[in-house]
Each structure stands twice: as C-alpha cells, then as structure tokens.
Design an enzyme around this catalytic site. Sequence first.
Site, PDB file in Angstrom:
ATOM      1  CG  LEU A  78       1.205   3.142   3.544  1.00 62.36           C
ATOM      2  CD1 LEU A  78       1.566   3.876   4.832  1.00 62.36           C
ATOM      3  CD2 LEU A  78       1.149   1.658   3.810  1.00 62.36           C
ATOM      4  CB  SER A  80      -1.585   6.137  -3.702  1.00 59.32           C
ATOM      5  OG  SER A  80      -1.512   6.177  -5.120  1.00 59.32           O
ATOM      6  CE1 TYR A 150       1.163   4.274  -6.878  1.00 55.87           C
ATOM      7  CE2 TYR A 150       3.051   3.246  -7.937  1.00 55.87           C
ATOM      8  CZ  TYR A 150       2.260   3.435  -6.823  1.00 55.87           C
ATOM      9  OH  TYR A 150       2.563   2.776  -5.650  1.00 55.87           O
TER      10      TYR A 150
END
Length: 316
Positions: A78, A80, A150
Amino acid sequence: MSPRNGRQVVLGGGGFLGSHLCDQLLARGDEVVAVDDFSTGRRANVAHLDGHQGFTLVEADISKGIPVDGEITGVFNLASPASPPDYLARALETLAVGSEGTRHGLELALAHGARFLMASTSEVYGDPEVHPQAESYWGRVNPIGPRSVYDEAKRFSEALTMAHRRTLGTNTTIVRIFNTYGPRLRPDDGRVVSNFLLQAMRHEPLTVYGDGSQTRSLCYVEDEVGGLIALFDSDLEGPVNIGNPDEYTVKELAENIIDLLGSSSSIEYRPLPTDDPTRRRPDITRARAELGWEPTTPLRVGLERTAAFLAQDAGL
Ligand code: UDP
C-alpha cells in the site's frame, strides 16, 4: 482464524489505509511489520500500536529496498502517495515507489514464499467510457498528463505483479481500490471528503472543482480494509474491485456534508483539475460472488466518524 494468519508485512503501514490494515490484521491475531518512510503517512496513525507485542515499525523508503527478514506470510503493498495533491507534488517518487518499490515487494514475497497483495486503484480506469467499471475494462488513461505519475505507476505495478506470477510463480493478487474515506485522513490531505468536512466545520465555502457534476463512489475505510483482507485470504489472482457502488455527484456530496454538519457554508466553484475523471463507480459483482464481500457502512455514519476524527486532529 484464517489459514493465512501469520507474519504480515504492510508496505505503507503508516498511511491512511495501511494503518487501518495493521489494526485489522493485529485484531485477528496476525503479527504485523509496518514499513513506511512517512513521506505522506504519519507516525500518529500507528502511535497507538507502540508497545503492542505483535507490531514492529520499520522506517524505510521501499523504492530503495525493504529491510525486513524472518518468516513472512504476506506482503501488502500500500506504499504510495494517493491523494492527487500529494502525488502531483511527488511525481518522480510516485513513479519510483510504483516501479522499484513494487519490484522490491514482489521479490520479498517470492523469497519468503509469501502471498503478495498489490493495492491498485480505480485510477487505472482513467476517465472511463464504461460505467460502472468492471475489472474487465482496460481503462482510458492519459499517459502524459499530470495524473499519469500515479495512474501509470499503478498500471505498471499491475503489469509487474502479473509478470512475476506468470514467470516466477509468485503468489500474487491485485485489488483495485475505489475512493475511500475515514478517520486518519490528514487534514491537509486534499481529497474531497477531508476538504469538505473541514470547510463545513469551519463554516468556510466548500471548494467544488468544476461544476460538481463529476461523480465518485465513497467507501468507508473499515469496509475497504475488510475487502483487502478477504482477498488476501482467498486464492484469487484478481484484479478485484473493492469499493462502495453508491454514487454521488461532487455537488451532492458537498450539499450532504453541509446538511449533515448543520453548517452555514456556501459552495464555491474552482477550476477542474486536468484529467479529473468525470464519473466513477465500481462494479463489485466479482467481490460479492467470489469473496462474499460488500460494504455495509452508510455514508452518513462514515462521514460522522470522519468528521469527529478531523475535528479532533485539526483542533476544532
Ligand atoms: N474535489 C472537489 N473539491 C475538493 C477536492 C476534490 O471538488 O476540495 C473533487 C475532485 O475534482 C474530484 C473528486 O472531488 O472530482 C474526488 O477528488 P479526490 O481528490 O478526493 O479523489 P480522486 O477521485 O480525484 O482521486
């Protein structure tokens, strides 16, 4: 108890979602090693776990390496930046954590025979022509726009995860997380729920970007994390959408929040960010059928809990 109970490594364990995942894993009897560089995560998110005998915190940037050894049952990635203002301000770091960070996570899982869960995102669907979005949809992402740091990092993470599985036999799965909200959103996170709640509590105008006709479907964090664990416990390779299919326009959300908090705030319109998706709603048929999972927390309840957290965190 689950057959996958054991020692779990949570990459991004100091973050909004990661810290709730640490809580739920510890509550069901797992040991947890949280890894975070605290670039967007916060020590306060895991401060209550200090001294918990099943919990270890490792401060590290996973794009450089993951200094964890010993027995490992699962690796949850997870790590980021996840809020648009956060990843736009950390463009190169976001690409690095999605590529090198994910590679390090996969290598750690493979070396320990652990299951790897990749936290991907509804952003892989970009600005979708298909509605609601099912896992079979390939998406419509602008590869050179500002958001691509992203979106493409997460798409690359998915590709790398699948390549590891196919070529090296790594036990992997992929979850596509839709907009999630709840306690531990940072007051300065910049996402819609924290912005609107704080603005409403301060009786300041709510900043609606564009005309507010774009839609989002908001999932309460505890529901979301329950879905991640159900997927981890399964043998599915994914991807599996985990989110709440209740869809609202951003303007409706602003009106709901003003009403819920009895605020005297007005609505102020601001420019729409580049490539802001016009609509988003998960098709969760797969999660319902194959995991028996669905969200249960009503929006009002989740918003009240989030408002209580933010009021305290921001000293209101
Ligand atoms: N948004 C808004 N006002 C804000 C923050 C966000 O109108 O103060 C809008 C944003 O343009 C988007 C939606 O709310 O359409 C959700 O934004 P968020 O940053 O929470 O997440 P995203 O889904 O864009 O990653």
